[in-house]
Design a protein around this motif. Sequence first.
Motif, PDB file in Angstrom:
ATOM      1  N   GLU A 100      16.971  35.111 -12.188  1.00 21.80           N
ATOM      2  CA  GLU A 100      17.838  33.930 -12.124  1.00 21.80           C
ATOM      3  C   GLU A 100      19.278  34.334 -11.813  1.00 21.80           C
ATOM      4  OE1 GLU A 100      15.692  34.572 -14.692  1.00 21.80           O
ATOM      5  OE2 GLU A 100      14.172  33.104 -14.087  1.00 21.80           O
ATOM      6  N   GLU A 101      19.738  35.391 -12.461  1.00 23.31           N
ATOM      7  CA  GLU A 101      21.100  35.873 -12.217  1.00 23.31           C
ATOM      8  C   GLU A 101      21.249  36.437 -10.812  1.00 23.31           C
ATOM      9  OE1 GLU A 101      24.041  35.714 -14.044  1.00 23.31           O
ATOM     10  OE2 GLU A 101      22.811  34.249 -15.111  1.00 23.31           O
ATOM     11  N   TYR A 102      20.207  37.069 -10.313  1.00 24.23           N
ATOM     12  CA  TYR A 102      20.199  37.594  -8.939  1.00 24.23           C
ATOM     13  C   TYR A 102      20.541  36.467  -7.958  1.00 24.23           C
ATOM     14  CZ  TYR A 102      17.655  38.963  -4.611  1.00 24.23           C
ATOM     15  OH  TYR A 102      17.263  39.199  -3.309  1.00 24.23           O
ATOM     16  N   GLY A 103      19.840  35.351  -8.061  1.00 21.09           N
ATOM     17  CA  GLY A 103      20.102  34.213  -7.186  1.00 21.09           C
ATOM     18  C   GLY A 103      21.479  33.616  -7.390  1.00 21.09           C
ATOM     19  N   LYS A 104      21.873  33.484  -8.659  1.00 23.03           N
ATOM     20  CA  LYS A 104      23.186  32.905  -8.964  1.00 23.03           C
ATOM     21  C   LYS A 104      24.321  33.761  -8.411  1.00 23.03           C
ATOM     22  CE  LYS A 104      21.929  30.542 -13.247  1.00 23.03           C
ATOM     23  NZ  LYS A 104      22.143  30.533 -14.707  1.00 23.03           N
ATOM     24  N   ILE A 105      24.198  35.073  -8.581  1.00 21.27           N
ATOM     25  CA  ILE A 105      25.251  35.980  -8.119  1.00 21.27           C
ATOM     26  C   ILE A 105      25.387  35.919  -6.597  1.00 21.27           C
ATOM     27  CG2 ILE A 105      25.918  38.413  -7.895  1.00 21.27           C
ATOM     28  CD1 ILE A 105      24.595  38.813 -10.710  1.00 21.27           C
ATOM     29  N   ILE A 106      24.262  35.947  -5.899  1.00 17.94           N
ATOM     30  CA  ILE A 106      24.312  35.871  -4.430  1.00 17.94           C
ATOM     31  C   ILE A 106      24.986  34.577  -3.992  1.00 17.94           C
ATOM     32  CG2 ILE A 106      22.896  35.552  -2.342  1.00 17.94           C
ATOM     33  CD1 ILE A 106      20.995  37.679  -3.475  1.00 17.94           C
ATOM     34  N   ASN A 107      24.543  33.462  -4.537  1.00 15.91           N
ATOM     35  CA  ASN A 107      25.120  32.171  -4.137  1.00 15.91           C
ATOM     36  C   ASN A 107      26.603  32.075  -4.472  1.00 15.91           C
ATOM     37  OD1 ASN A 107      22.774  31.125  -2.969  1.00 15.91           O
ATOM     38  ND2 ASN A 107      22.009  30.478  -4.964  1.00 15.91           N
ATOM     39  N   LYS A 108      26.969  32.543  -5.652  1.00 15.19           N
ATOM     40  CA  LYS A 108      28.363  32.472  -6.068  1.00 15.19           C
ATOM     41  C   LYS A 108      29.266  33.307  -5.160  1.00 15.19           C
ATOM     42  CE  LYS A 108      31.258  33.189 -10.146  1.00 15.19           C
ATOM     43  NZ  LYS A 108      31.267  33.626 -11.561  1.00 15.19           N
ATOM     44  N   ARG A 109      28.832  34.510  -4.847  1.00 11.13           N
ATOM     45  CA  ARG A 109      29.653  35.389  -4.001  1.00 11.13           C
ATOM     46  C   ARG A 109      29.751  34.872  -2.570  1.00 11.13           C
ATOM     47  NH1 ARG A 109      28.131  41.466  -6.098  1.00 11.13           N
ATOM     48  NH2 ARG A 109      28.824  41.149  -8.227  1.00 11.13           N
ATOM     49  N   LEU A 110      28.662  34.321  -2.054  1.00  8.93           N
ATOM     50  CA  LEU A 110      28.710  33.766  -0.692  1.00  8.93           C
ATOM     51  C   LEU A 110      29.636  32.559  -0.640  1.00  8.93           C
ATOM     52  CD1 LEU A 110      25.009  34.085   0.497  1.00  8.93           C
ATOM     53  CD2 LEU A 110      26.967  35.500   1.153  1.00  8.93           C
ATOM     54  N   LYS A 111      29.575  31.698  -1.653  1.00  6.17           N
ATOM     55  CA  LYS A 111      30.468  30.535  -1.691  1.00  6.17           C
ATOM     56  C   LYS A 111      31.924  30.975  -1.788  1.00  6.17           C
ATOM     57  CE  LYS A 111      27.199  27.211  -3.498  1.00  6.17           C
ATOM     58  NZ  LYS A 111      26.777  26.386  -4.626  1.00  6.17           N
ATOM     59  N   LYS A 112      32.164  32.035  -2.557  1.00  5.32           N
ATOM     60  CA  LYS A 112      33.533  32.540  -2.674  1.00  5.32           C
ATOM     61  C   LYS A 112      34.030  33.076  -1.336  1.00  5.32           C
ATOM     62  CE  LYS A 112      36.445  35.424  -5.560  1.00  5.32           C
ATOM     63  NZ  LYS A 112      36.498  36.293  -6.744  1.00  5.32           N
ATOM     64  N   MET A 113      33.166  33.804  -0.613  1.00  5.06           N
ATOM     65  CA  MET A 113      33.552  34.312   0.706  1.00  5.06           C
ATOM     66  C   MET A 113      33.869  33.159   1.660  1.00  5.06           C
ATOM     67  SD  MET A 113      31.203  37.567   1.684  1.00  5.06           S
ATOM     68  CE  MET A 113      29.779  37.535   0.621  1.00  5.06           C
ATOM     69  N   GLN A 114      33.051  32.105   1.618  1.00  2.00           N
ATOM     70  CA  GLN A 114      33.271  30.954   2.490  1.00  2.00           C
ATOM     71  C   GLN A 114      34.589  30.265   2.137  1.00  2.00           C
ATOM     72  OE1 GLN A 114      29.459  29.207   1.551  1.00  2.00           O
ATOM     73  NE2 GLN A 114      28.704  29.567   3.634  1.00  2.00           N
ATOM     74  N   LYS A 115      34.879  30.156   0.853  1.00  2.84           N
ATOM     75  CA  LYS A 115      36.114  29.518   0.415  1.00  2.84           C
ATOM     76  C   LYS A 115      37.330  30.324   0.872  1.00  2.84           C
ATOM     77  CE  LYS A 115      38.473  27.881  -3.735  1.00  2.84           C
ATOM     78  NZ  LYS A 115      38.423  27.797  -5.197  1.00  2.84           N
ATOM     79  N   VAL A 116      37.268  31.629   0.728  1.00  3.69           N
ATOM     80  CA  VAL A 116      38.377  32.486   1.156  1.00  3.69           C
ATOM     81  C   VAL A 116      38.577  32.370   2.662  1.00  3.69           C
ATOM     82  CG1 VAL A 116      39.107  34.896   1.410  1.00  3.69           C
ATOM     83  CG2 VAL A 116      38.215  34.085  -0.777  1.00  3.69           C
ATOM     84  N   LYS A 117      37.493  32.320   3.413  1.00  4.09           N
ATOM     85  CA  LYS A 117      37.580  32.189   4.875  1.00  4.09           C
ATOM     86  C   LYS A 117      38.252  30.868   5.249  1.00  4.09           C
ATOM     87  CE  LYS A 117      36.606  33.193   9.192  1.00  4.09           C
ATOM     88  NZ  LYS A 117      37.232  34.275   9.918  1.00  4.09           N
ATOM     89  N   ILE A 118      37.884  29.790   4.579  1.00  2.78           N
ATOM     90  CA  ILE A 118      38.486  28.479   4.856  1.00  2.78           C
ATOM     91  C   ILE A 118      39.975  28.508   4.530  1.00  2.78           C
ATOM     92  CG2 ILE A 118      38.548  26.069   4.064  1.00  2.78           C
ATOM     93  CD1 ILE A 118      35.456  26.300   3.767  1.00  2.78           C
TER      94      ILE A 118
END
Length: 87
Positions: free
Chosen positions: A61-79
Motif C-alpha cells: 500500500e505504501e509502495y503505491g502511495k509513495i509513487i503517486n505522491k512523488r509523481l504528483k509533487k514532480m508535476q506540481k513543481v513543473k507547473i
Amino acid sequence: MSQMKPVESWQKSVRQEYRTEQVNMISKVLASLEPSATPASKMMLASQFESAVFKSAPSFEEYGKIINKRLKKMQKVKIQTNFLLKL
C-alpha cells in the motif's frame, strides 16, 4: 532463546508484470514533464525510481502511495516552474 522465523516480505508477492506497468506509467508522467528527454532515458529513470521505492516501501500500500505522491509533487513543481518562467 527462541529463534524468530523470517518475516515474508511483501515484495515477494508482487508480480513482475505489475512492476513493469508501474515503470511504464512513471515513464509516461516523466515524458509529460520533460518531452525533450529520450524515451530510453525516461525509461531508465522510471525503472530506477520504481526500484528505489519498491525496495524501501514498508508495504504494498505504501509502495503505491509513495509513487503517486512523488509523481504528483514532480508535476506540481513543473507547473510552478512553468508559471514562474512566464512571468
